[in-house]
Write a protein that holds these residues in place. Structure first.
Motif, mmCIF file in Angstrom:
data_model
loop_
_atom_site.group_PDB
_atom_site.id
_atom_site.type_symbol
_atom_site.label_atom_id
_atom_site.label_comp_id
_atom_site.label_asym_id
_atom_site.label_seq_id
_atom_site.Cartn_x
_atom_site.Cartn_y
_atom_site.Cartn_z
ATOM 1 N N ILE B 50 0.869 -1.178 0.000
ATOM 2 C CA ILE B 50 0.000 0.000 0.000
ATOM 3 C C ILE B 50 0.909 1.233 0.000
ATOM 4 N N ARG B 52 1.360 5.202 0.147
ATOM 5 C CA ARG B 52 0.650 6.365 0.667
ATOM 6 C C ARG B 52 1.515 7.605 0.516
ATOM 7 N N ARG B 55 4.330 8.946 3.323
ATOM 8 C CA ARG B 55 4.511 7.913 4.337
ATOM 9 C C ARG B 55 5.185 6.705 3.692
ATOM 10 N N LYS B 58 3.423 0.335 3.000
ATOM 11 C CA LYS B 58 3.054 -0.732 3.940
ATOM 12 C C LYS B 58 2.975 -2.036 3.141
ATOM 13 N N PRO B 79 2.637 -8.105 7.772
ATOM 14 C CA PRO B 79 3.585 -7.894 8.865
ATOM 15 C C PRO B 79 3.133 -8.603 10.147
ATOM 16 N N ARG B 81 1.931 -7.623 12.825
ATOM 17 C CA ARG B 81 0.660 -7.171 13.395
ATOM 18 C C ARG B 81 -0.527 -7.890 12.760
ATOM 19 N N LYS B 83 -0.168 -10.884 11.056
ATOM 20 C CA LYS B 83 0.171 -12.292 10.836
ATOM 21 C C LYS B 83 -0.901 -13.210 11.434
ATOM 22 N N MET B 111 -20.084 -4.276 4.836
ATOM 23 C CA MET B 111 -18.644 -4.065 5.033
ATOM 24 C C MET B 111 -17.847 -4.404 3.781
ATOM 25 N N LEU B 112 -18.474 -5.189 2.915
ATOM 26 C CA LEU B 112 -17.727 -5.713 1.785
ATOM 27 C C LEU B 112 -17.261 -4.613 0.835
ATOM 28 N N GLN B 114 -16.075 -1.747 1.858
ATOM 29 C CA GLN B 114 -15.068 -0.921 2.523
ATOM 30 C C GLN B 114 -13.667 -1.434 2.214
ATOM 31 N N SER B 115 -12.713 -0.577 2.472
ATOM 32 C CA SER B 115 -11.320 -0.925 2.211
ATOM 33 C C SER B 115 -10.901 -2.148 3.022
ATOM 34 N N GLY B 118 -6.927 -1.629 4.837
ATOM 35 C CA GLY B 118 -6.383 -0.323 4.523
ATOM 36 C C GLY B 118 -5.898 -0.179 3.090
ATOM 37 N N ARG B 219 -9.743 7.946 -2.750
ATOM 38 C CA ARG B 219 -8.712 8.232 -1.753
ATOM 39 C C ARG B 219 -7.718 9.190 -2.389
#
Lengths: 405, 252
Positions: B50, B52, B55, B58, B79, B81, B83, B111-112, B114-115, B118, B219
């Motif tokens: 990702i 950005r 930044r 990711k 990552p 977090r 895993k 929800m489907l 939505q991102s 992220g 975005r």
């Protein structure tokens, strides 16, 4: 916050000693390390006792997962936890000399006081069933915050999404024909090997909904429980989780608890999710005058009707803002929790927020400091004034930093 | 994973185009693409990056198991977090298992869109994985070059209501019959996502784009790139296991 949970460390270490030779008899083919280290700080506001006005906690919680090359269908998972707490940390003990409660501060005297085994289980993946034996999380139910169909219910006032306490249990998962599955759990309490809980959960997916029926025999609470758990989608997400509790002691009344909720998301930034719930507890009281304040610490809830509202905005892939409101509909008190969560580089996560109590004094979430608003009983007034009310905060600021690895 | 991603994966694996392809109608184009997209089974190791503004990127790594058009399972391996986070999609249902909660949860339908994690991909991009021929009417609107490669340009209009992308524009590589560029549009005709496919590699008798870049234009200046590291047309786990709640709970 999660309680220190070390009373079964010795038992777990003995089990570990028995299991490890199985895995080290020849070479270990695969071992994986994950977990996190974190620091938390809590600052309760409005407490009037003579104790510190902060709590800091440090935790190191690695998880090691072992596979053995000769038995790939077996996996061993171990999660020890180092836990240190400073500031407010105490419990009460009954003093028989003067029939009073004495405040006893936390002390580190034994290894159990800072080292616990949170998970220690052996997974066996057989052809038709999966079997998990050992200290594990048992976490049932689709609703948020309140889960009537959960075999081991936990309610974290300041940390709703904390990891579940480890339970010594045997769990079997059976995939069944026709898109059905069955989970069976037999678990013991830490306090006594004879305090057992048994649960069966039969589930399926029908159209767009997950549906499960639950039966539990809770010898600790001395009751049988039958429940239903449904989560589905029909334009909006919905769930219903309810259970009927039948005390095995016929002198006690049975009661119903259920949670019904909906959620929806909106295309704002990376997604705004709104979830609303209603929770009914048939064992709770409709009037605050009837609350059992002596059981304030032990009960999940005191009233009959509650509602919750969660709004969570993903600002981007790193920043999310949330607002959680829990309301006691019977006494009009509640807790509002705004918080900010940041995903930082290097697997760091930072979260901070506040639990704010709201509503008129004299209710469950905001008892205030005047016991006369809570009870007419002189003995109870004295107890509340001495022990409970000075410790109940009006709000709690918190911050935590976590690094995963 | 997402529908679009799976469409791309599917579209990527095409046979060389016959010489008479230019005479096909739009629907015949879609039929050819669909015919080549239908994999019986597939295991893909991928990295999702990702990007950005201002930044650092990711990066997430994952394994994707898929069968046909309506079964997919994803496990994130990095990552740290994320895993052990696992998704399972069966038809229109989507579940997630998060190691932090040690619990399988059904994700609600709304929800489907939505991102996901992220990224510029949505959850529904993976769930809505219908056949292009079944879902869209197609019209050939011209020929253009994309990244130096000659393409047929197709405009697609959805046959159904309540879809994420009622209109699409595809740039289909004349040689590979792979859409190497896509514009995904809202009902108003506004382009809401752009997709590029590149780094085509040959695997057996198939050509596969191993780099997929999606930009969610709603975005600001972000893009998500998926790099396919390994693609196998088989499942490394039993299909009865991997597309089940049992796999979600145990992950192996």
């Amino acid at each position: 916050m999660q309680k220190i949970n070390g009373n079964s460390l010795a038992v777990n270490l003995r089990v570990l000693c028995l299991l490890i030779p199985v895995f080290v008899y020849s070479s270990v083919s695969y071992a994986e390390l994950s977990g996190y280290i974190e620091a938390r700080g809590f600052w309760p506001q409005g407490v009037t006792d003579d104790d510190e006005e902060y709590i800091t906690i440090e935790r190191f919680r690695p998880t090691i997962s072992y596979d053995h090359e000769s038995v790939p269908w077996i996996n061993l998972t171990v999660t020890p936890q180092l836990y240190f707490q400073q500031g407010r940390c105490y419990h009460y003990e009954f003093d028989e000399t003067d029939y009073s409660l004495k405040k006893v501060r936390c002390k580190i005297e034994e290894v159990d006081d800072y080292l616990t085994i949170e998970r220690l289980y052996l997974d066996c993946y057989l052809k038709r069933i999966d079997f998990r034996l050992g200290r594990q999380a048992v976490n049932w139910g689709s609703a948020q915050i309140w889960n009537p169909t959960d075999l081991f219910r936990e309610f974290f006032l300041a940390d709703y999404w904390a990891e579940r306490k480890g339970i010594d249990a045997a769990k079997v998962f059976f995939p069944l024909p026709g898109n059905l599955w069955l989970t069976a759990v037999a678990a013991t309490d830490d306090t006594s090997i004879s305090d057992n809980r048994y649960g069966l959960k039969l589930g399926t997916t029908w159209k767009d909904a997950d549906i499960a029926v639950v039966f539990m025999d809770d010898t600790v609470a001395e009751r049988l429980v039958g429940g239903v758990d449904i989560k589905g989608q029909f334009e909006i997400g919905y769930w219903f989780e309810g259970a009927w509790f039948f005390p095995t002691d016929s002198d006690l009344d049975d009661h119903l608890e259920f949670v019904v909720g909906v959620d929806y998301s909106f295309p704002l930034k990376d997604g705004l999710i709104i979830a609303a719930q209603y929770y009914y507890d048939g064992s709770g009281e409709r009037s605050k005058q009837d609350y059992d304040w002596l059981d304030y610490i032990n009960r999940f809830s005191m009233a009959r009707d509650y509602a919750s509202l969660l709004a969570s905005l993903a600002w981007n892939d790193e920043v999310s803002l949330s607002l959680l409101v829990i309301s006691n509909l019977n006494d009009s008190t509640g807790i509002i929790t705004p918080y900010l969560n940041l995903l930082l580089p290097s697997n760091l996560q930072l979260s901070f927020g506040e639990n704010i109590t709201v509503g008129p004094e004299g209710g469950e979430f905001r008892p205030g400091d005047d016991p006369a608003k809570l009870t007419d009983n002189p003995f109870l007034k004295d107890m509340l004034a001495k022990y409970l009310l000075p410790e109940v905060p009006e709000s709690i600021y918190y911050i935590w930093l976590k690094r995963s690895f | 994973m997402k529908r679009t991603f799976m469409v791309f994966l599917g579209a990527a694996v095409l046979f060389a185009v016959p010489a008479r392809i230019h005479s096909l109608t739009g629907t015949e184009f879609l039929k050819k693409i669909d015919a080549n997209m239908l994999y019986e089974k597939r295991t893909t190791v991928a990295a999702m990056t990702i990007n950005r503004p201002n930044r650092s990127a990711k990066v997430m790594e994952m394994v994707i198991y898929s069968k046909g058009l309506d079964h997919a399972a994803i496990e994130f391996s990095a990552p740290a977090r994320e895993k052990g986070t696992r998704f399972l999609k069966i038809e229109d249902n989507l579940w997630i298992y998060m190691p932090s909660t040690e619990k399988v949860m059904k994700i609600s339908g709304h929800m489907l869109r939505q991102s996901m994690m992220g990224s510029d991909f949505s959850y529904e991009d993976s769930v809505r994985n219908e056949s292009l021929e079944e879902l869209f009417r197609a019209e050939i609107v011209g020929e253009e070059e994309v990244a130096g490669r000659p393409c047929h340009v197709l405009k697609l209009e959805s046959k159904k209501q309540d879809v994420s992308y009622p209109y699409m524009k595809l740039w289909v590589d004349k040689e590979w019959m792979i859409p190497i560029k896509e514009e995904l549009m809202a009902l108003s005709g506004k382009v809401i996502k752009e997709v590029e496919l590149g780094e085509v590699k040959q695997l057996g008798d198939r050509n596969i784009p191993t780099r997929i870049i999606m930009r969610d234009l709603l975005r600001k200046d972000t893009s998500t790139e998926i790099q396919l590291k390994d693609v196998r047309f088989e499942l490394e786990l039993s299909e009865d296991l991997v597309f089940s709640r049992r796999w979600l709970e145990r992950g192996r």
